[in-house]
Design a protein around this motif. Structure first.
Motif, short mmCIF file in Angstrom:
data_model
loop_
_atom_site.label_atom_id
_atom_site.label_comp_id
_atom_site.label_asym_id
_atom_site.label_seq_id
_atom_site.Cartn_x
_atom_site.Cartn_y
_atom_site.Cartn_z
N LEU A 128 34.07 12.14 42.72
CA LEU A 128 34.28 11.07 41.75
C LEU A 128 33.58 9.80 42.18
N LEU A 129 33.58 9.50 43.47
CA LEU A 129 32.89 8.32 43.98
C LEU A 129 31.39 8.40 43.69
N GLU A 130 30.78 9.54 43.98
CA GLU A 130 29.34 9.69 43.77
C GLU A 130 28.97 9.54 42.30
N VAL A 131 29.75 10.16 41.42
CA VAL A 131 29.48 10.06 39.98
C VAL A 131 29.70 8.63 39.50
N SER A 132 30.75 7.98 39.98
CA SER A 132 31.04 6.60 39.58
C SER A 132 29.90 5.67 39.99
N GLN A 133 29.40 5.83 41.21
CA GLN A 133 28.29 5.01 41.67
C GLN A 133 27.04 5.25 40.83
N GLN A 134 26.79 6.52 40.51
CA GLN A 134 25.62 6.85 39.70
C GLN A 134 25.72 6.23 38.31
N ILE A 135 26.88 6.36 37.68
CA ILE A 135 27.07 5.80 36.33
C ILE A 135 26.97 4.28 36.37
N ALA A 136 27.57 3.66 37.37
CA ALA A 136 27.52 2.20 37.48
C ALA A 136 26.08 1.71 37.62
N ARG A 137 25.27 2.41 38.42
CA ARG A 137 23.88 1.98 38.64
C ARG A 137 23.00 2.17 37.42
N THR A 138 23.22 3.28 36.68
CA THR A 138 22.29 3.63 35.60
C THR A 138 22.73 3.17 34.22
N ALA A 139 24.02 2.87 34.05
CA ALA A 139 24.51 2.58 32.70
C ALA A 139 24.79 1.11 32.42
N TRP A 140 24.92 0.28 33.45
CA TRP A 140 25.48 -1.05 33.22
C TRP A 140 24.57 -1.96 32.39
N GLU A 141 23.27 -1.74 32.42
CA GLU A 141 22.38 -2.62 31.66
C GLU A 141 22.46 -2.35 30.16
N THR A 142 22.75 -1.10 29.78
CA THR A 142 22.81 -0.76 28.35
C THR A 142 24.23 -0.51 27.86
N HIS A 143 25.12 -0.14 28.77
CA HIS A 143 26.53 0.13 28.42
C HIS A 143 27.40 -0.65 29.40
N LEU A 144 27.50 -1.94 29.14
CA LEU A 144 28.08 -2.86 30.12
C LEU A 144 29.53 -2.52 30.46
N GLU A 145 30.33 -2.22 29.44
CA GLU A 145 31.75 -1.94 29.69
C GLU A 145 31.93 -0.66 30.50
N VAL A 146 31.10 0.34 30.21
CA VAL A 146 31.18 1.59 30.97
C VAL A 146 30.75 1.34 32.41
N GLY A 147 29.68 0.56 32.58
CA GLY A 147 29.23 0.22 33.93
C GLY A 147 30.31 -0.50 34.72
N LEU A 148 31.03 -1.40 34.05
CA LEU A 148 32.12 -2.12 34.70
C LEU A 148 33.22 -1.16 35.13
#
Length: 216
Positions: A128-148
């Protein structure tokens, strides 16, 4: 015992079950295993529409009857993690991330300190940590709430990961909440000093300075 069998997709040796639950001595362990299996079978059969043996013994091995059509959140969690890691589509990764948030309701068998449960708990938290880090790095610029959400989950699982902490601060600044980034930094610096005797990274300090400038 049921959770243990649910984890294993292949037959489990009796010796492995005894070692996992009753390692004190073969004769006593076999007696306890027999009693536990009897209780497990009776409990499962009460909840079953079809009358069949829920647990198959094949010589010195045990496995759950495949006719049970078992749905296990751990297996679904592992499939979602794999899909989130491997897909080239951001939308697919985000969909699998949303599934993970539903599936993960806390540490696996929280309060159980048997070795096999601890190993599974650590494996699940690391995935879960690895997936969370990946999503945070790749999604936050276009999907801010998900990145948060992903960054918050990542720092919850690994609070000493300073790059992820810095990313969380940047997300708050993009959300127009530099004061939250400042408070988070101040709390984190105190924890780093008290728990690790460590200093914040240059990246964290830069994020803090930018957050302070955003308030001016």
């Amino acid at each position: 015992l049921f959770a243990y069998f649910c984890l294993h997709s292949k037959p489990v040796l009796e010796a492995e079950v005894l070692e996992a639950f009753w390692p004190e001595g073969e004769e006593t362990s076999r007696r306890k295993l027999a009693g536990a299996l009897s209780t497990l079978r009776a409990t499962l059969q009460k909840a079953m529409v079809r009358k069949l043996d829920p647990l198959i013994r094949q010589r010195d091995r045990f496995y759950l009857n495949p006719e049970l059509h078992l749905w296990h959140d751990v297996h679904e969690f592992e499939r979602a993690c794999q899909a989130a890691r491997q897909s080239d589509s951001l939308e697919v990764r985000l969909a699998e991330w949303n599934r993970l948030q539903v599936l993960y309701q806390g540490p696996y068998l929280n309060g159980c300190y048997m070795d096999w449960a601890l190993v599974q708990r650590q494996r699940q938290e690391q995935a879960l940590l690895e997936v969370s880090q990946q999503i945070a790095r790749t999604a936050w610029e276009t999907h801010l709430e998900v990145g948060l959400e992903a960054a918050q989950r990542a720092v919850q699982l690994d609070p000493w990961n300073q790059p992820t902490q810095a990313l969380l601060m940047r997300i708050w600044m993009r959300l127009g909440q530099p004061e939250r980034a400042i408070r988070h930094y101040q709390k984190l610096v105190l924890q780093l000093h008290q728990e690790l005797g460590a200093e914040p990274s240059i990246e964290l300090i830069e994020c803090y300075q930018r957050a302070r400038l955003a308030l001016d």
